[in-house]
Design a protein around this motif. Structure first.
Motif, mmCIF file in Angstrom:
data_model
loop_
_atom_site.group_PDB
_atom_site.id
_atom_site.type_symbol
_atom_site.label_atom_id
_atom_site.label_comp_id
_atom_site.label_asym_id
_atom_site.label_seq_id
_atom_site.Cartn_x
_atom_site.Cartn_y
_atom_site.Cartn_z
ATOM 1 N N VAL A 56 0.823 -1.219 0.000
ATOM 2 C CA VAL A 56 0.000 0.000 0.000
ATOM 3 C C VAL A 56 0.862 1.278 0.000
ATOM 4 O O VAL A 56 0.404 2.353 -0.393
ATOM 5 C CB VAL A 56 -1.002 -0.036 1.180
ATOM 6 N N MET A 57 2.120 1.144 0.422
ATOM 7 C CA MET A 57 3.025 2.304 0.463
ATOM 8 C C MET A 57 3.788 2.475 -0.849
ATOM 9 O O MET A 57 4.517 3.446 -1.030
ATOM 10 C CB MET A 57 4.058 2.133 1.580
ATOM 11 N N GLU A 58 3.651 1.505 -1.744
ATOM 12 C CA GLU A 58 4.444 1.523 -2.973
ATOM 13 C C GLU A 58 3.978 2.595 -3.957
ATOM 14 O O GLU A 58 4.772 3.136 -4.706
ATOM 15 C CB GLU A 58 4.395 0.142 -3.649
ATOM 16 N N GLN A 59 2.663 2.855 -3.980
ATOM 17 C CA GLN A 59 2.170 3.846 -4.944
ATOM 18 C C GLN A 59 1.411 4.946 -4.220
ATOM 19 O O GLN A 59 1.043 4.798 -3.072
ATOM 20 C CB GLN A 59 1.210 3.196 -5.944
ATOM 21 N N LYS A 60 1.150 5.989 -4.971
ATOM 22 C CA LYS A 60 0.365 7.105 -4.457
ATOM 23 C C LYS A 60 -0.960 6.579 -3.895
ATOM 24 O O LYS A 60 -1.580 5.700 -4.496
ATOM 25 C CB LYS A 60 0.057 8.028 -5.637
ATOM 26 N N PHE A 61 -1.391 7.108 -2.768
ATOM 27 C CA PHE A 61 -2.677 6.684 -2.218
ATOM 28 C C PHE A 61 -3.808 7.224 -3.097
ATOM 29 O O PHE A 61 -3.679 8.296 -3.695
ATOM 30 C CB PHE A 61 -2.879 7.255 -0.818
ATOM 31 N N PRO A 62 -4.943 6.505 -3.122
ATOM 32 C CA PRO A 62 -6.114 7.097 -3.789
ATOM 33 C C PRO A 62 -6.541 8.355 -3.010
ATOM 34 O O PRO A 62 -6.288 8.427 -1.806
ATOM 35 C CB PRO A 62 -7.188 6.016 -3.681
ATOM 36 N N PRO A 63 -7.175 9.330 -3.680
ATOM 37 C CA PRO A 63 -7.587 10.553 -2.965
ATOM 38 C C PRO A 63 -8.497 10.216 -1.782
ATOM 39 O O PRO A 63 -9.362 9.347 -1.905
ATOM 40 C CB PRO A 63 -8.362 11.352 -4.012
ATOM 41 N N THR A 64 -8.318 10.891 -0.671
ATOM 42 C CA THR A 64 -9.215 10.655 0.471
ATOM 43 C C THR A 64 -10.525 11.415 0.238
ATOM 44 O O THR A 64 -10.529 12.464 -0.408
ATOM 45 C CB THR A 64 -8.560 11.117 1.792
ATOM 46 N N PRO A 65 -11.645 10.869 0.753
ATOM 47 C CA PRO A 65 -12.945 11.493 0.456
ATOM 48 C C PRO A 65 -13.097 12.899 1.046
ATOM 49 O O PRO A 65 -12.539 13.187 2.109
ATOM 50 C CB PRO A 65 -13.961 10.560 1.119
ATOM 51 N N ILE A 66 -13.842 13.732 0.316
ATOM 52 C CA ILE A 66 -14.292 15.020 0.863
ATOM 53 C C ILE A 66 -15.796 14.912 1.067
ATOM 54 O O ILE A 66 -16.523 14.557 0.144
ATOM 55 C CB ILE A 66 -13.948 16.187 -0.085
ATOM 56 N N GLN A 67 -16.253 15.182 2.297
ATOM 57 C CA GLN A 67 -17.676 15.027 2.620
ATOM 58 C C GLN A 67 -18.261 16.370 3.034
ATOM 59 O O GLN A 67 -17.596 17.177 3.664
ATOM 60 C CB GLN A 67 -17.829 14.023 3.786
#
Ligand SMILES: *Cc1c(COP(=O)(O)O)cnc(C)c1O
Length: 326
Positions: A6-17
């Motif tokens: 999970v640290m190998e690539q950019k994280f998916p964007p975190t949600p904006i609520q």
């Protein structure tokens, strides 16, 4: 050394609520960096991914860092070291050492915690580094709170992520967040200057501990240091002038109460309300205190009719430590 996928690539964007009717007079949105996909999330995970890349290049035997018993940073670094199969050594101040869900996890991850008097911390760190070298081990040291250029780079990248999300959610007039060691704010402000934004958006760091004089200076210096680092090209560095930094740095200590760890019944009420109404956990040291501080700031500065983004920087295990509904 083992990899952490999970640290190998950019994280998916975190949600904006959208937090409907949360603060009368303004529209409040929340960006859920507490949901980053490693070790209960939080801003220290975003920073840790940048340290992870550097650790892979440097190939050390032991990861060293510094932090209190309440430190989210120490939990995440100890978890990362454990998952990579590396030794982890944490130096903690002896004064006011508090056992929390974070400190218990640090132990469960097999890290060694060395306690030292606050006045002797840097000496203790230097001595421990030397002792490892003498044993033939190569240490990799991370500044407390994940402060430093990799941490700043992580939040400059997060700022770009927010800009992309604004294309869907609409633009924000303000971004509020907790300012502790200052790397999160340094990264966000640097990110803003690097994309050349000039629509008056304000990034406001709400201090949970430091005075305005010191806290603001540390953020300022962090951006200057970042400007000289390998994360920034010469062309980009030209955008990070002292003048531009100064003009875009909003840091307030009005809501830090008695300093690190202090909170009041209104902070507790904010935490209860946010959990009951929105199902969002917050803690008393960082995020809940800052959310309360933001509400005060909006009142004190008579801000209304604005679109506001609050950055949830994590600390979820501390929800269970104090001020929560349990
Ligand atoms: C460390 C931390 C902060 C402060 O971030 P800095 O980059 O040190 O200013 C805010 N919120 C939480 C939950 C943290 O753990």
């Amino acid at each position: 050394m083992r990899q952490i996928p999970v640290m190998e690539q950019k994280f998916p964007p975190t949600p904006i609520q959208y937090l409907k009717d949360c603060v009368p007079g303004n529209e409040i949105y929340i960006k859920r960096d507490d949901l980053l996909p490693f070790s209960f999330g939080g801003n220290k995970v975003r920073k840790a991914r940048f340290f992870y890349q550097e650790i892979k290049r440097e190939n050390p035997d032991v990861i060293m860092t510094y932090g209190s018993g309440a430190s989210n940073h120490c939990r995440i670094i100890a978890n990362m070291a454990c998952a990579m199969g590396l030794e982890c050594h944490i130096i903690s101040p002896e004064e006011n050492y508090e056992e929390t869900a974070n400190s218990r996890m640090v132990e469960a991850f097999g890290a060694t915690v060395e306690k030292a008097e606050l006045s002797r911390i840097s000496e203790t760190i230097e001595n421990r580094k030397k002792a490892f070298l003498k044993q033939g081990k190569k240490p990799y040291f991370i500044v407390g709170g994940g402060h430093g250029n990799p941490g700043t780079a992580a939040y400059a990248e997060c700022y770009e992520e927010i800009c992309r999300q604004e294309e869907e959610s609409g633009r924000f007039d303000y971004i509020f967040h907790t300012s502790g060691t200052g790397a999160t704010q340094a990264g966000l402000v640097a990110g803003m200057l690097l994309v050349g934004r000039q629509d008056g958006q304000k990034i406001v760091g709400i201090s949970n501990a430091r005075t305005e004089e010191r806290g603001r200076q540390v953020v300022f210096d962090s951006i200057r240091e970042y400007r000289e680092s390998e994360f920034v090209t010469e062309k980009q560095a030209a955008l990070l002038t002292d003048e531009a930094i100064d003009k875009n740095l909003y840091f307030t200590d009005r809501y830090r109460l008695e300093g690190y760890g202090d909170y009041n019944p209104e902070v507790e009420k904010t935490i209860r309300d946010m959990m009951l109404s929105f199902g969002i956990p917050m803690d008393t040291t960082y995020v809940g205190k800052t959310f309360w501080g933001m509400k005060q700031y909006l009142k004190d500065n008579q801000v209304s009719g604005k679109r506001i983004l609050f950055l949830h920087t994590g600390g979820t295990p501390l929800f269970f430590t104090g001020g929560c509904i349990l």
